[in-house]
Design an enzyme around this catalytic site. Structure first.
Site, PDB file in Angstrom:
ATOM      1  N   GLU A 180      32.859  32.739  37.774  1.00 41.96           N
ATOM      2  CA  GLU A 180      33.911  33.586  38.607  1.00 41.96           C
ATOM      3  C   GLU A 180      34.068  32.297  39.193  1.00 41.96           C
ATOM      4  O   GLU A 180      35.751  31.910  39.506  1.00 41.96           O
ATOM      5  CB  GLU A 180      33.340  34.582  39.635  1.00 41.96           C
ATOM      6  CG  GLU A 180      33.288  35.824  39.455  1.00 41.96           C
ATOM      7  CD  GLU A 180      32.244  36.478  40.488  1.00 41.96           C
ATOM      8  OE1 GLU A 180      33.114  37.344  40.919  1.00 41.96           O
ATOM      9  OE2 GLU A 180      31.218  36.164  40.352  1.00 41.96           O
TER      10      GLU A 180
ATOM     11  N   ASP B  62      39.116  39.451  44.298  1.00 47.26           N
ATOM     12  CA  ASP B  62      38.166  40.702  44.130  1.00 47.26           C
ATOM     13  C   ASP B  62      39.542  41.379  43.402  1.00 47.26           C
ATOM     14  O   ASP B  62      39.073  41.524  42.125  1.00 47.26           O
ATOM     15  CB  ASP B  62      37.237  41.427  44.290  1.00 47.26           C
ATOM     16  CG  ASP B  62      36.402  39.802  44.598  1.00 47.26           C
ATOM     17  OD1 ASP B  62      36.621  38.983  43.631  1.00 47.26           O
ATOM     18  OD2 ASP B  62      35.270  40.032  44.687  1.00 47.26           O
TER      19      ASP B  62
END
Length: 398
Positions: free
Chosen positions: A383, A146
């Site tokens: 994602e 991330d």
């Protein structure tokens, strides 16, 4: 053709999505919840069907075995060796990982060491990685961080204004989070606008239970609202976001239930935000129901939430010296038209205007009026697809 699994493992959960690559077709998806607790739940969705089982799943290794056996049982794959790659979401990569990497023993050890930066996330990710490596030792595992997208921030942006020894000795700095989401929606925004990403200035607002906002300059992160940990930034579902740090020792002195800094940080992470202020819920749908009932605590929570997001977006107009588009994404960003309306209502000075006929639940795309100087876009984040793409890119490099 190959099959790749994208994994998002938490301390007691394992969310997954199986792709046919390079076609990027979703073959199946699901989640295993309550790992390590009684009555664990395994959910598998495929071909328009939904299968759910109640089991006792003691750890992540057992969860992975159940997941893989379910894929065979439901005819989604014929054998384990059809899976050619596994991608893992990891929240904190610190300064060690500026891009996605193939997992080896050293990488796994470093991820565990970085748990201090994301104690709620990295240990679960490490457990998931270890489980897949134990069960599928010959298949490439890739970690997607991330924080990687935000390593492009300038030093004057990521450093805190405290003595520099805390950075040099302890690596205290802004790292950010949700980078995979911000990167993906910026790429999609460029496609939607029909312009090269390298020419655009974008503000991407990932507004879900966690909230982060990023200033994207020509395809790179120039600044982002989450900090040393994902606790920083605007108000969130259960997290306070930014507060005066002097509140922490004050609360320890005043409240006998808060014995140390860890207790206060736990309260700020898990018992604050929309949930803490409203006393109702961290879910915006419940807050909006409270607005309809004129519940004063719901109204207060909502107003603080909108105020903090507007302020954060506004400061990134200054960081970028203007913007071409504002992008809303994630659970609330995609599905809360009232929230979007009220955020934009406080930013009209920047030349933003939205079309009320497009700003409705379920709509994706450009919701701004033709006259709007700054485009307002609603884009679904993905994602998992980003993770699968990185696996495909890296799986032959180990």
């Amino acid at each position: 053709m190959s099959k790749t699994i994208a994994i998002n493992a938490g301390s007691s959960s394992l969310k997954w999505q199986l792709y046919q690559m390079p076609e990027e077709a979703v073959l199946a998806q699901g989640i295993i919840e309550r790992i390590g607790l009684k009555d664990s739940i395994s959910t598998v969705k495929y071909d328009g069907k939904k299968e759910e089982q109640i089991l006792d799943i003691h750890d992540h290794t057992e969860a992975v075995k159940i997941l893989l056996n379910d894929l065979i049982h439901f005819g989604i794959i014929a054998a384990y060796d059809e899976i050619t790659g596994v991608g893992h979401r990891v929240v904190a990569g610190g300064e060690l990982f500026k891009e996605s990497v193939v997992v080896n023993d050293k990488v796994l050890e470093q991820i565990e060491e970085l748990s201090v930066l994301a104690p709620l996330h990295n240990p679960g990710a490490a457990a998931g990685i270890r489980a897949f490596r134990d069960i599928l030792p010959d298949i490439t595992s890739v970690c997607v961080f991330d924080t990687s997208f935000h390593t492009s921030m300038a030093k004057h942006t990521y450093l805190y204004p405290i003595p520099q020894k805390y950075y040099t000795d302890y690596k205290v700095r802004k790292y950010g989070a949700h980078g995979t989401s911000h990167k993906y929606v910026a790429q999609e925004a460029a496609k939607m606008l029909g312009r090269p990403l390298e020419e655009l200035k974008l503000i991407t607002a990932h507004i879900g239970n966690g909230v982060s906002i990023t200033a994207n300059y020509h395809g790179q992160s120039a600044d982002t609202s989450m900090g040393f940990t994902p606790l920083a930034g605007p108000m969130m579902g259960t997290r306070s976001g930014d507060i005066d740090p002097a509140i922490i020792p004050y609360l320890i002195e005043q409240d006998p239930e808060l014995k140390d800094a860890a207790d206060v940080v736990n309260m700020l992470n898990k018992k604050s935000g929309l949930s803490g202020v409203s006393g109702i819920s961290s879910d915006m749908r419940d807050i909006e129901a409270g607005l309809q009932e004129d519940n004063p605590d719901a109204v207060l929570a909502y107003n603080i939430f909108i105020d903090r997001i507007k302020k954060c977006i506004g400061q990134y107009f200054a960081v970028l010296n203007g913007a071409d588009a504002l992008v809303f994404t994630a659970g609330m960003g995609e599905n809360a038209p009232l929230m979007r309306q009220d955020v934009i209502g406080g930013l009209t000075w920047f030349g933003m205007d939205i079309d009320p006929e497009k700003n409705v639940f379920g709509y994706r795309g450009d919701i701004s009026t033709p006259e709007s100087k700054v485009k307002v876009l609603v884009i679904s984040t993905d994602e998992e697809l980003c993770i699968a793409r990185d696996v495909e890119r890296l799986k032959n490099t180990k």
